[in-house]
Design an enzyme around this catalytic site. Sequence first.
Site, PDB file in Angstrom:
ATOM      1  N   LYS A   1      57.609   2.206  14.911  1.00  0.00           N
ATOM      2  CA  LYS A   1      57.825   1.412  16.132  1.00  0.00           C
ATOM      3  C   LYS A   1      58.277   2.302  17.294  1.00  0.00           C
ATOM      4  O   LYS A   1      57.720   2.228  18.389  1.00  0.00           O
ATOM      5  CB  LYS A   1      58.899   0.345  15.876  1.00  0.00           C
ATOM      6  CG  LYS A   1      59.365  -0.340  17.139  1.00  0.00           C
ATOM      7  CD  LYS A   1      60.464  -1.343  16.878  1.00  0.00           C
ATOM      8  CE  LYS A   1      61.850  -0.778  16.852  1.00  0.00           C
ATOM      9  NZ  LYS A   1      62.550  -0.678  18.136  1.00  0.00           N
ATOM     10  N   ASN A   2      59.269   3.144  17.043  1.00  0.00           N
ATOM     11  CA  ASN A   2      59.842   3.892  18.164  1.00  0.00           C
ATOM     12  C   ASN A   2      58.885   4.956  18.704  1.00  0.00           C
ATOM     13  O   ASN A   2      58.932   5.293  19.888  1.00  0.00           O
ATOM     14  CB  ASN A   2      61.183   4.512  17.764  1.00  0.00           C
ATOM     15  CG  ASN A   2      62.267   3.442  17.633  1.00  0.00           C
ATOM     16  OD1 ASN A   2      62.079   2.310  18.090  1.00  0.00           O
ATOM     17  ND2 ASN A   2      63.374   3.790  17.005  1.00  0.00           N
TER      18      ASN A   2
ATOM     19  N   CYS B   1      68.830  -3.795  21.254  1.00  0.00           N
ATOM     20  CA  CYS B   1      69.916  -4.300  20.419  1.00  0.00           C
ATOM     21  C   CYS B   1      71.270  -4.059  21.087  1.00  0.00           C
ATOM     22  O   CYS B   1      71.513  -2.997  21.662  1.00  0.00           O
ATOM     23  CB  CYS B   1      69.889  -3.607  19.066  1.00  0.00           C
ATOM     24  SG  CYS B   1      68.515  -4.162  18.061  1.00  0.00           S
TER      25      CYS B   1
ATOM     26  N   ARG C   1      75.059   1.826  25.734  1.00  0.00           N
ATOM     27  CA  ARG C   1      73.703   2.319  25.981  1.00  0.00           C
ATOM     28  C   ARG C   1      73.407   2.630  27.464  1.00  0.00           C
ATOM     29  O   ARG C   1      72.500   2.053  28.066  1.00  0.00           O
ATOM     30  CB  ARG C   1      72.681   1.334  25.399  1.00  0.00           C
ATOM     31  CG  ARG C   1      72.972   1.017  23.949  1.00  0.00           C
ATOM     32  CD  ARG C   1      71.867   0.271  23.261  1.00  0.00           C
ATOM     33  NE  ARG C   1      70.838   1.160  22.770  1.00  0.00           N
ATOM     34  CZ  ARG C   1      69.851   0.776  21.978  1.00  0.00           C
ATOM     35  NH1 ARG C   1      69.748  -0.460  21.605  1.00  0.00           N
ATOM     36  NH2 ARG C   1      68.946   1.629  21.566  1.00  0.00           N
TER      37      ARG C   1
ATOM     38  N   ASP D   1      70.056   4.078  12.531  1.00  0.00           N
ATOM     39  CA  ASP D   1      69.252   2.872  12.273  1.00  0.00           C
ATOM     40  C   ASP D   1      69.207   2.516  10.781  1.00  0.00           C
ATOM     41  O   ASP D   1      68.628   1.500  10.413  1.00  0.00           O
ATOM     42  CB  ASP D   1      67.822   3.044  12.810  1.00  0.00           C
ATOM     43  CG  ASP D   1      67.762   2.921  14.320  1.00  0.00           C
ATOM     44  OD1 ASP D   1      68.809   2.665  14.943  1.00  0.00           O
ATOM     45  OD2 ASP D   1      66.660   3.076  14.901  1.00  0.00           O
TER      46      ASP D   1
ATOM     47  N   ARG E   1      61.209  -8.032  15.537  1.00  0.00           N
ATOM     48  CA  ARG E   1      60.940  -7.092  16.629  1.00  0.00           C
ATOM     49  C   ARG E   1      60.410  -5.776  16.073  1.00  0.00           C
ATOM     50  O   ARG E   1      59.626  -5.096  16.733  1.00  0.00           O
ATOM     51  CB  ARG E   1      62.248  -6.780  17.384  1.00  0.00           C
ATOM     52  CG  ARG E   1      62.665  -7.834  18.383  1.00  0.00           C
ATOM     53  CD  ARG E   1      63.871  -7.367  19.150  1.00  0.00           C
ATOM     54  NE  ARG E   1      63.734  -5.949  19.465  1.00  0.00           N
ATOM     55  CZ  ARG E   1      64.719  -5.130  19.732  1.00  0.00           C
ATOM     56  NH1 ARG E   1      65.955  -5.564  19.739  1.00  0.00           N
ATOM     57  NH2 ARG E   1      64.490  -3.864  20.007  1.00  0.00           N
TER      58      ARG E   1
END
Length: 432
Positions: A22-23, A117, A122, A305, A397
């Site tokens: 995904k990333n 998230c 962040r 993660d 997601r």
Amino acid sequence: MDQYIIRGGNPLVGEVEITGAKNAALAILAASAMTDETVTIENMPDEADTNVLLRTMNDLGIFTHRTSRHIVRINAAKARNMPVDNEGIKKIRASYYLIGALLGKYRRAKVVLPGGCAIGLRPVDQHMKGFAALGATCRIEHGYITAEAKELHGAHIYLDISSVGATINIMMAATMATGQTIIENAAKEPHVVDLANFLNSMGARIKGAGTDVIRIRGVEKLHGTDYAIIPDQIEAGTFMMASAVTRGDITVTNVIPKHLESISAKLKEMGCQITEQDDAVRVVCRDRVRSTHVKTLPYPGFPTDMQPQITVALGLSNGVSIVTESIFENRFKYVDELVSMGASIKVEGSTAIISGVEKYTGAHITAPDLRAGAALVLAGLVADGFTTVDNIHFIERGYEDFYMKLRSLGAIIERLENADERSEQKFRLKYA
Ligand code: UD1
């Protein structure tokens, strides 16, 4: 509200194929807007986050087409560089990759502030510092980040924190700047390397990705390419941890074992047997896992993660474990939910002190974010009785077909759409 309902107790056994990362996909999608030629991307995960970014690119006039479930064709020749903003994009972190991509190509970008998230503050100061060093003027106002430059020029940038997002964003903008950029203290995560390889396949000149110094020689133009995204390190790690949690025997396939080394090493310490093949890793954990200590760190350290998933596994270990979160300051929010399932965990600042218990018990719980949500599902898979998980949109997601893949390994789990008491009751009667 959609929910997962789970009856715990089955050890998970079998093979599961891992999808594209995904990333990496999010960065590569944004970067594909940097050429007017057609780009074909294989191994594209079909998940909410990637689909939101694809829809947003459509809104910008970029042609995007999934020629099959995991292949996407993109052409940005008719892109309109207008403010990037819609309900979906506000919720995903990687919206800000469009700043680096559009700033590089058009010398200006305006993107709504990123969501993602809620696992800590962040900030985006390192991204902005990088853009400014390249000659851009950056502002945050009215909920948008704006970056514009008459000219982008190479620069020597030292990141205060080896931020994945900032490394990726600066790398994209610098790819089309004049002269050489050096990013020091760059992030080394596999998806940073994947993006560099993708950009190089479009004609960029990036060296050193995967080390902490990345050198980029700017080019005027990028061209089309065909590229396959790397497998998802965190999806693979989650299934590996599912083996430890349920005392199962799971082989993750279509993976790069090197990317999973920090996870494999911890699983070995916990008493699991790990067998690596060229593109697969088998994790066998027949007995109660042993306690150990974990500290999350940038790659090649243990990934943040994977912190909730390993905490769930250690919650069932034979002793006391300490898990220290060193990347995000608010990443233990799921612990209350796990405690409601019988875990014995005390959080003090950035540390969780876990006293292993013999079993979890099913409960009605809520996913607080993507990875913690997946971790709580793992807890439900081993818990006595039934577990209902709310807020599964967080999980979806970033995990393609999550509950279907778990089912293929023997889990008893269903996805209830607009769940009501009756459908939940039906599941309970069926699996009582
Ligand atoms: C990315 C991943 C996320 C993963 C994280 C760490 C994506 C879309 N998300 O997030 O899944 O958990 O890497 O591996 O790829 N920081 C600053 N200033 C900045 C940028 C970051 O202080 O300008 C801090 C953050 O608050 C955090 C740390 O640096 O404490 C690491 O963040 P970063 O590596 O940037 O994570 P993301 O790119 O947001």
